[in-house]
Design an enzyme around this catalytic site. Structure first.
Site, PDB file in Angstrom:
ATOM      1  N   LYS A  15     -11.469  -3.863  -3.377  1.00 47.94           N
ATOM      2  CA  LYS A  15     -12.249  -3.050  -3.716  1.00 47.94           C
ATOM      3  C   LYS A  15     -11.696  -1.798  -3.837  1.00 47.94           C
ATOM      4  O   LYS A  15     -12.460  -0.750  -4.523  1.00 47.94           O
ATOM      5  CB  LYS A  15     -13.349  -2.877  -2.471  1.00 47.94           C
ATOM      6  CG  LYS A  15     -12.708  -2.893  -1.096  1.00 47.94           C
ATOM      7  CD  LYS A  15     -13.853  -2.761   0.104  1.00 47.94           C
ATOM      8  CE  LYS A  15     -13.667  -3.613   1.201  1.00 47.94           C
ATOM      9  NZ  LYS A  15     -12.291  -3.299   1.796  1.00 47.94           N
TER      10      LYS A  15
ATOM     11  N   LYS B 202       0.649  -1.201  -0.335  1.00 45.02           N
ATOM     12  CA  LYS B 202       0.135  -0.121  -0.011  1.00 45.02           C
ATOM     13  C   LYS B 202       0.812   1.395   0.083  1.00 45.02           C
ATOM     14  O   LYS B 202       0.293   2.441  -0.268  1.00 45.02           O
ATOM     15  CB  LYS B 202      -0.803  -0.076   1.218  1.00 45.02           C
ATOM     16  CG  LYS B 202      -1.884  -1.086   0.955  1.00 45.02           C
ATOM     17  CD  LYS B 202      -3.279  -0.853   2.054  1.00 45.02           C
ATOM     18  CE  LYS B 202      -4.384  -1.550   1.440  1.00 45.02           C
ATOM     19  NZ  LYS B 202      -5.722  -1.511   1.990  1.00 45.02           N
TER      20      LYS B 202
ATOM     21  N   LYS C  88      -4.190  -9.147  -6.090  1.00 44.26           N
ATOM     22  CA  LYS C  88      -5.497  -9.860  -5.750  1.00 44.26           C
ATOM     23  C   LYS C  88      -6.573  -8.706  -5.844  1.00 44.26           C
ATOM     24  O   LYS C  88      -6.560  -7.596  -5.996  1.00 44.26           O
ATOM     25  CB  LYS C  88      -5.290  -9.990  -4.102  1.00 44.26           C
ATOM     26  CG  LYS C  88      -5.674  -8.860  -3.175  1.00 44.26           C
ATOM     27  CD  LYS C  88      -5.714  -9.018  -1.678  1.00 44.26           C
ATOM     28  CE  LYS C  88      -6.144  -7.483  -1.006  1.00 44.26           C
ATOM     29  NZ  LYS C  88      -7.060  -7.812   0.066  1.00 44.26           N
TER      30      LYS C  88
HETATM   31  N1  AQP Z   1      -9.273 -10.961  -3.072  1.00 52.36           N
HETATM   32  C1  AQP Z   1      -9.600 -11.581  -2.037  1.00 52.36           C
HETATM   33  N2  AQP Z   1      -9.464 -12.929  -1.866  1.00 52.36           N
HETATM   34  C2  AQP Z   1      -9.988 -13.409  -0.794  1.00 52.36           C
HETATM   35  N3  AQP Z   1     -10.291 -12.761   0.412  1.00 52.36           N
HETATM   36  C3  AQP Z   1     -10.081 -11.478   0.491  1.00 52.36           C
HETATM   37  N4  AQP Z   1     -10.470 -10.478   1.314  1.00 52.36           N
HETATM   38  C4  AQP Z   1     -10.239  -9.397   0.586  1.00 52.36           C
HETATM   39  N5  AQP Z   1      -9.846  -9.121  -0.600  1.00 52.36           N
HETATM   40  C5  AQP Z   1      -9.810 -10.725  -1.097  1.00 52.36           C
HETATM   41  C6  AQP Z   1     -10.776 -10.626   2.367  1.00 52.36           C
HETATM   42  O1  AQP Z   1     -11.931  -9.920   2.784  1.00 52.36           O
HETATM   43  C7  AQP Z   1     -11.719  -9.381   4.206  1.00 52.36           C
HETATM   44  C8  AQP Z   1     -11.978  -7.827   4.472  1.00 52.36           C
HETATM   45  O2  AQP Z   1     -10.883  -7.096   3.922  1.00 52.36           O
HETATM   46  P1  AQP Z   1     -10.509  -5.956   4.295  1.00 52.36           P
HETATM   47  O3  AQP Z   1     -11.629  -5.004   3.602  1.00 52.36           O
HETATM   48  O4  AQP Z   1     -10.552  -5.530   5.722  1.00 52.36           O
HETATM   49  O5  AQP Z   1      -9.329  -5.272   3.620  1.00 52.36           O
HETATM   50  P2  AQP Z   1      -8.447  -5.937   2.629  1.00 52.36           P
HETATM   51  O6  AQP Z   1      -8.051  -7.269   2.721  1.00 52.36           O
HETATM   52  O7  AQP Z   1      -7.341  -4.849   2.281  1.00 52.36           O
HETATM   53  O8  AQP Z   1      -9.476  -5.975   1.395  1.00 52.36           O
HETATM   54  P3  AQP Z   1      -9.555  -5.286  -0.021  1.00 52.36           P
HETATM   55  O9  AQP Z   1     -10.931  -5.548  -0.630  1.00 52.36           O
HETATM   56  O10 AQP Z   1      -8.543  -5.216  -0.706  1.00 52.36           O
HETATM   57  O11 AQP Z   1      -9.782  -3.673   0.693  1.00 52.36           O
HETATM   58  P4  AQP Z   1      -8.859  -2.371   0.365  1.00 52.36           P
HETATM   59  O12 AQP Z   1      -8.697  -2.324  -1.353  1.00 52.36           O
HETATM   60  O13 AQP Z   1      -9.698  -1.316   0.744  1.00 52.36           O
HETATM   61  O14 AQP Z   1      -7.547  -2.689   0.731  1.00 52.36           O
HETATM   62  C9  AQP Z   1     -10.470  -9.797   4.677  1.00 52.36           C
HETATM   63  O15 AQP Z   1     -10.695 -11.131   5.501  1.00 52.36           O
HETATM   64  C10 AQP Z   1      -9.682 -10.296   3.489  1.00 52.36           C
HETATM   65  O16 AQP Z   1      -8.776 -11.214   3.779  1.00 52.36           O
END
Ligand code: AQP
Length: 328
Positions: free
Chosen positions: A195, A111, A192
């Site tokens: 969002k 990040k 990965k």
């Molecule tokens: N691509 C993914 N595959 C499997 N699991 C995923 N998770 C997120 N992306 C994937 C799981 O969703 C939960 C919530 O994640 P989060 O929103 O707390 O943060 P993150 O992991 O950083 O998810 P994002 O979507 O990538 O958010 P941003 O873009 O805001 O950083 C966690 O259990 C994560 O493992």
């Protein structure tokens, strides 16, 4: 009954990655565990958020939990900032952590890559996550593969605290799907699905219209060759689509390979889109009903009350063990 804790950031539209990696397991675990599921708004603000968008997304994530089948009679559903004890224990965890171990976190490196002004909140994010988990003495944490390293740090901090101040915290275990623990981007299978990716074609949002889902899957990158074969090393893009298919159709990876033997990618992608739509359409319908009712306000209030009762007890014990003078 073993305890479960997890949360998702309201930092954008939830994706199929969040659903497969986390929410599906939230639902699975609630029948036989005591579950706490929160919307982690304090984590979302580690990067700047527009206030109106943050409010909307926070409600939207909570409504999606309900729409996906998280049942407020079984699970406490709440907003992280409604339980201020998280921030208090978060600070205490920050004082236990070392700079070196935070600098090693892959998500932090990803990040902040190429950035010169790095918010301090992004750096200490894992210590707040440790507090989120330890405050409930959770045994299991349903997460995607990307959060495994943060969970290991949580265990290290818990052990450090226990050694210094006496046995206080349980050591939590990750709970991950066997296939699909990391759903990858549709436009780049080395990243990965996320969002906060600025390219909406890289993810399927849980609230995408059926035609948008069909279009995104039709456009998703594939690998050379035409065989529908699960091989994450040699065929990363197709393997990712197979994982999504397996989850949405409720079949094994081997079954997906068998169905499309000798058929090429075209039919596979068309059917995949229909399986995804079949999962998301009813979820979207329930979501719209929930957003149109007053149900959410009540659920979040009750959830925060249940969570606060546990969280406040833990923080009081932690402060006592550390030697904080209690208020008169
Ligand atoms: N691509 C993914 N595959 C499997 N699991 C995923 N998770 C997120 N992306 C994937 C799981 O969703 C939960 C919530 O994640 P989060 O929103 O707390 O943060 P993150 O992991 O950083 O998810 P994002 O979507 O990538 O958010 P941003 O873009 O805001 O950083 C966690 O259990 C994560 O493992």
């Amino acid at each position: 009954m073993a305890r479960v804790l997890s949360g998702i950031q309201p930092s954008g539209q939830l994706t199929l990655g969040n659903y497969i990696g986390a929410i599906q397991n939230f639902v699975k675990l609630q029948d036989e565990h005591e579950c706490f599921y929160m919307v982690v708004d304090l984590h979302a603000v580690t990067v700047p958020q527009d206030p109106a968008a943050l409010r909307e997304q926070t409600e939207s994530v909570a409504a999606l939990y309900l729409a996906a089948g998280v049942d407020p009679k079984k699970s406490a559903i709440f907003i992280q900032s409604h339980v201020p004890a998280h921030a208090e224990l978060g600070w205490i965890m920050t004082t236990l952590a070392y700079m070196g171990e935070l600098e090693r976190m892959t998500q932090y490196k990803e990040k902040t890559a190429g950035k010169t002004s790095i918010p301090a909140g992004l750096f200490v994010y894992p210590t707040l996550m440790a507090a989120d988990i330890l405050i409930y003495n959770a045994d299991l944490v349903p997460v995607g593969d990307d959060q495994k390293q943060h969970l290991e740090l949580t265990r290290d901090l818990a052990e450090r605290f226990n050694k210094r101040y006496g046995e206080t915290f349980r050591l939590p275990e990750p709970y991950m799907p066997k296939v699909g623990a990391r759903i990858m981007s549709l436009d780049d299978p080395t990243k990965k699905m996320s969002k906060s990716n600025p390219n909406p074609n890289s993810y399927i949002a849980l609230l995408d219209e059926p035609d948008v889902i069909r279009r995104k899957i039709a456009r998703a990158v594939t690998d050379s060759g035409r065989e529908v074969k699960y091989d994450p090393e040699a065929k990363a893009a197709v393997s990712n689509l197979i994982s999504i298919y397996a989850h949405c159709a409720g079949v094994t990876v081997e079954e997906v390979e068998r169905r499309y033997e000798g058929q090429g990618y075209g039919q596979f992608k068309k059917d995949l889109a229909e399986h995804v739509v079949a999962v998301l359409e009813p979820l979207q319908k329930r979501y719209r009903e929930i957003r149109g009712s007053g149900e959410l306000v009540r659920v979040l209030k009750e959830g925060a009350e249940r969570a606060s009762a546990v969280a406040e007890r833990t923080v009081a014990l932690v402060k006592e063990r550390m030697g904080f003078l209690p208020p008169a």
